[in-house]
Scaffold this active site. Structure first.
Site, PDB file in Angstrom:
ATOM      1  N   ALA A  78    -121.006  65.555-103.698  1.00  0.00           N
ATOM      2  CA  ALA A  78    -121.664  64.303-103.275  1.00  0.00           C
ATOM      3  C   ALA A  78    -122.315  64.420-101.907  1.00  0.00           C
ATOM      4  O   ALA A  78    -122.698  63.411-101.318  1.00  0.00           O
ATOM      5  CB  ALA A  78    -120.647  63.162-103.272  1.00  0.00           C
ATOM      6  N   GLY A  80    -126.526  66.686 -99.560  1.00  0.00           N
ATOM      7  CA  GLY A  80    -126.046  68.001 -99.146  1.00  0.00           C
ATOM      8  C   GLY A  80    -125.489  68.822-100.303  1.00  0.00           C
ATOM      9  O   GLY A  80    -125.411  70.051-100.220  1.00  0.00           O
ATOM     10  N   GLU A  99    -128.360  70.651-101.375  1.00  0.00           N
ATOM     11  CA  GLU A  99    -128.631  71.716-100.395  1.00  0.00           C
ATOM     12  C   GLU A  99    -127.697  72.900-100.645  1.00  0.00           C
ATOM     13  O   GLU A  99    -128.112  74.064-100.568  1.00  0.00           O
ATOM     14  CB  GLU A  99    -128.442  71.170 -98.978  1.00  0.00           C
ATOM     15  CG  GLU A  99    -129.467  70.087 -98.643  1.00  0.00           C
ATOM     16  CD  GLU A  99    -129.338  69.534 -97.247  1.00  0.00           C
ATOM     17  OE1 GLU A  99    -128.236  69.055 -96.908  1.00  0.00           O
ATOM     18  OE2 GLU A  99    -130.337  69.560 -96.491  1.00  0.00           O
ATOM     19  N   GLU A 130    -130.579  60.602 -99.134  1.00  0.00           N
ATOM     20  CA  GLU A 130    -130.615  60.439 -97.670  1.00  0.00           C
ATOM     21  C   GLU A 130    -131.496  59.271 -97.248  1.00  0.00           C
ATOM     22  O   GLU A 130    -131.149  58.490 -96.356  1.00  0.00           O
ATOM     23  CB  GLU A 130    -131.133  61.733 -97.007  1.00  0.00           C
ATOM     24  CG  GLU A 130    -130.112  62.849 -96.902  1.00  0.00           C
ATOM     25  CD  GLU A 130    -130.048  63.737 -98.137  1.00  0.00           C
ATOM     26  OE1 GLU A 130    -130.542  63.314 -99.210  1.00  0.00           O
ATOM     27  OE2 GLU A 130    -129.491  64.829 -98.046  1.00  0.00           O
TER      28      GLU A 130
HETATM   29  C1  1HE Z   1    -117.482  59.977-100.683  1.00  0.00           C
HETATM   30  C2  1HE Z   1    -118.783  60.452-100.877  1.00  0.00           C
HETATM   31  C3  1HE Z   1    -119.464  60.994 -99.760  1.00  0.00           C
HETATM   32  C4  1HE Z   1    -118.059  59.704-102.765  1.00  0.00           C
HETATM   33  N1  1HE Z   1    -118.820  61.001 -98.588  1.00  0.00           N
HETATM   34  N2  1HE Z   1    -116.899  60.013 -99.484  1.00  0.00           N
HETATM   35  N3  1HE Z   1    -124.362  61.462-100.407  1.00  0.00           N
HETATM   36  C5  1HE Z   1    -124.542  60.316-101.105  1.00  0.00           C
HETATM   37  O1  1HE Z   1    -125.218  59.433-100.673  1.00  0.00           O
HETATM   38  C6  1HE Z   1    -123.797  60.205-102.387  1.00  0.00           C
HETATM   39  C7  1HE Z   1    -122.658  59.235-102.204  1.00  0.00           C
HETATM   40  N4  1HE Z   1    -121.775  59.144-103.363  1.00  0.00           N
HETATM   41  C8  1HE Z   1    -122.139  58.521-104.526  1.00  0.00           C
HETATM   42  O2  1HE Z   1    -123.267  58.086-104.716  1.00  0.00           O
HETATM   43  C9  1HE Z   1    -121.086  58.406-105.586  1.00  0.00           C
HETATM   44  O3  1HE Z   1    -119.830  58.453-104.921  1.00  0.00           O
HETATM   45  C10 1HE Z   1    -121.094  59.500-106.666  1.00  0.00           C
HETATM   46  C11 1HE Z   1    -122.329  59.301-107.542  1.00  0.00           C
HETATM   47  C12 1HE Z   1    -121.107  60.910-106.049  1.00  0.00           C
HETATM   48  C13 1HE Z   1    -119.823  59.393-107.530  1.00  0.00           C
HETATM   49  O4  1HE Z   1    -119.691  58.062-108.001  1.00  0.00           O
HETATM   50  P1  1HE Z   1    -118.277  57.535-108.525  1.00  0.00           P
HETATM   51  O5  1HE Z   1    -118.491  56.170-109.069  1.00  0.00           O
HETATM   52  O6  1HE Z   1    -117.679  58.560-109.437  1.00  0.00           O
HETATM   53  O7  1HE Z   1    -117.300  57.527-107.242  1.00  0.00           O
HETATM   54  P2  1HE Z   1    -117.185  56.462-106.048  1.00  0.00           P
HETATM   55  O8  1HE Z   1    -116.330  55.307-106.477  1.00  0.00           O
HETATM   56  O9  1HE Z   1    -118.508  56.138-105.470  1.00  0.00           O
HETATM   57  O10 1HE Z   1    -116.413  57.314-104.965  1.00  0.00           O
HETATM   58  C14 1HE Z   1    -115.102  57.777-105.204  1.00  0.00           C
HETATM   59  C15 1HE Z   1    -114.527  58.157-103.866  1.00  0.00           C
HETATM   60  O11 1HE Z   1    -115.258  59.255-103.318  1.00  0.00           O
HETATM   61  C16 1HE Z   1    -114.626  57.046-102.835  1.00  0.00           C
HETATM   62  O12 1HE Z   1    -113.537  57.195-101.948  1.00  0.00           O
HETATM   63  P3  1HE Z   1    -112.309  56.141-102.006  1.00  0.00           P
HETATM   64  O13 1HE Z   1    -111.431  56.633-100.904  1.00  0.00           O
HETATM   65  O14 1HE Z   1    -112.899  54.789-101.801  1.00  0.00           O
HETATM   66  O15 1HE Z   1    -111.704  56.302-103.371  1.00  0.00           O
HETATM   67  C17 1HE Z   1    -115.890  57.382-102.086  1.00  0.00           C
HETATM   68  O16 1HE Z   1    -115.941  56.880-100.785  1.00  0.00           O
HETATM   69  C18 1HE Z   1    -115.775  58.895-102.048  1.00  0.00           C
HETATM   70  N5  1HE Z   1    -117.069  59.514-101.846  1.00  0.00           N
HETATM   71  N6  1HE Z   1    -119.112  60.278-102.184  1.00  0.00           N
HETATM   72  C19 1HE Z   1    -117.581  60.528 -98.465  1.00  0.00           C
HETATM   73  N7  1HE Z   1    -120.677  61.513 -99.845  1.00  0.00           N
HETATM   74  C20 1HE Z   1    -126.321  67.820 -93.595  1.00  0.00           C
HETATM   75  S1  1HE Z   1    -127.025  66.322 -93.879  1.00  0.00           S
HETATM   76  C21 1HE Z   1    -126.741  65.969 -95.540  1.00  0.00           C
HETATM   77  C22 1HE Z   1    -127.037  64.520 -95.787  1.00  0.00           C
HETATM   78  C23 1HE Z   1    -126.453  64.011 -97.057  1.00  0.00           C
HETATM   79  O17 1HE Z   1    -125.822  64.716 -97.807  1.00  0.00           O
HETATM   80  S2  1HE Z   1    -126.719  62.356 -97.351  1.00  0.00           S
HETATM   81  C24 1HE Z   1    -126.223  62.127 -99.006  1.00  0.00           C
HETATM   82  C25 1HE Z   1    -124.785  61.704 -99.080  1.00  0.00           C
END
Ligand code: 1HE
Length: 268
Positions: free
Chosen positions: A70, A119, A122, A142
């Protein structure tokens, strides 16, 4: 004596070695959808810095649970409230890990499923081969999060899909999946069943090549893309001078000469 890889030194990566030198490296934070926190990045730096000197013959990179990765750990980033300099330095650690993957000389095959986003894309784009399954989807969220890519997407993702598509993905949150994603170059394989099984098969195949040959394939080609065509051709001749005269290749050439080596045939 080669350096040893000790799986017990890793917390966020699960590492499993096969007899032929194939290593399966699984990001093991399924409860966080394998989001990349700073500790995981450090473990990736350590593993991919060590693997080329540890007789690792090929690597399958996978994610635990339903998603490959993610991307940036958004919760850690939010909580840490980083300064510009701190995030700049963090990005350099991402680059260290991903450059070691791409330029390290050991084949890296990513077994993709579910989200390959931000990421996570990436990370995947730093592998040499990407295998997608039916659940796999690619995005750069992002733009929607108020962020920008920092782990090399402007080079590697733009390199795979072109800058116009990357800009569209970031501006609009466009998601690619299935055959369209393969056609664009985001993955080289789309499988009906398990991407992990398929990636493993490819890794076992690649592991049969001579290590020096794989080293050239998995470092020289990437380096040459950074050079002028004239310098790349010169460097290619230099690499071929070393690789194509390696003593270990003589038995394979001998097998071709005496007609015991497999011939190249079209797919059935
Ligand atoms: C996370 C993250 C995360 C999930 N950081 N904790 N990336 C994103 O913008 C993608 C963000 N994530 C999502 O869109 C969704 O979580 C997913 C599509 C990946 C999965 O969905 P789902 O329904 O299976 O899971 P969820 O209910 O959203 O998340 C489950 C748990 O994972 C939840 O934690 P909990 O403690 O509340 O159970 C979420 O917070 C956690 N979680 N994704 C932290 N990314 C070098 S610069 C790079 C810049 C980037 O990468 S920006 C893009 C970031």
């Amino acid at each position: 004596m080669a350096i040893q890889i000790d799986p017990s030194h890793y917390t966020n990566l699960a590492i499993e070695a096969h007899d032929d030198g194939v290593h399966v490296v699984t990001i093991n934070r399924p409860h966080k959808r394998n989001a990349l926190d700073s500790d995981t990045i450090e473990e990736l730096v350590t593993f991919f810095s060590t693997a080329p000197r540890a007789d690792v013959r090929a690597i399958v990179l996978a994610g635990s649970g339903d998603h490959f990765c993610a991307g940036l750990d958004l919760i850690e980033h939010h909580t840490a409230d980083r300064s510009p300099a701190a995030f700049w330095h963090l990005c350099l650690r991402w680059h260290e890990a991903f450059n070691k993957m791409e330029y390290g000389g050991v084949p890296v095959i990513a077994a993709l499923k579910g989200a390959v986003v931000g990421g996570g894309l990436e990370l995947a784009s730093s592998a040499h081969i990407r295998v997608a399954d039916k659940t796999t989807y690619f995005a750069l969220p992002e733009g929607q999060r108020g962020l920008f890519t920092g782990g090399g997407a402007t080079i590697r993702v733009a390199g795979l899909v072109g800058k116009a598509r990357m800009i569209d993905m970031m501006l609009t949150g466009r998601v690619y999946q299935g055959q369209e994603a393969v056609d664009l170059g985001l993955a080289q394989y789309l499988v009906e069943g398990s991407s992990l099984d398929h990636a493993l098969n490819l890794a076992h195949k690649a592991a049969q090549n001579l290590p020096l040959t794989n080293f050239a394939i998995c470092s020289a080609i990437s380096h040459m893309q950074n050079m002028s065509p004239l310098d790349a051709a010169y460097a290619e001749a230099c690499v071929a001078g070393v690789v194509n005269t390696q003593p270990e290749a003589r038995a394979r050439l001998e097998a071709f000469a005496n007609k015991t080596a497999a011939r190249v045939r079209p797919n059935e």
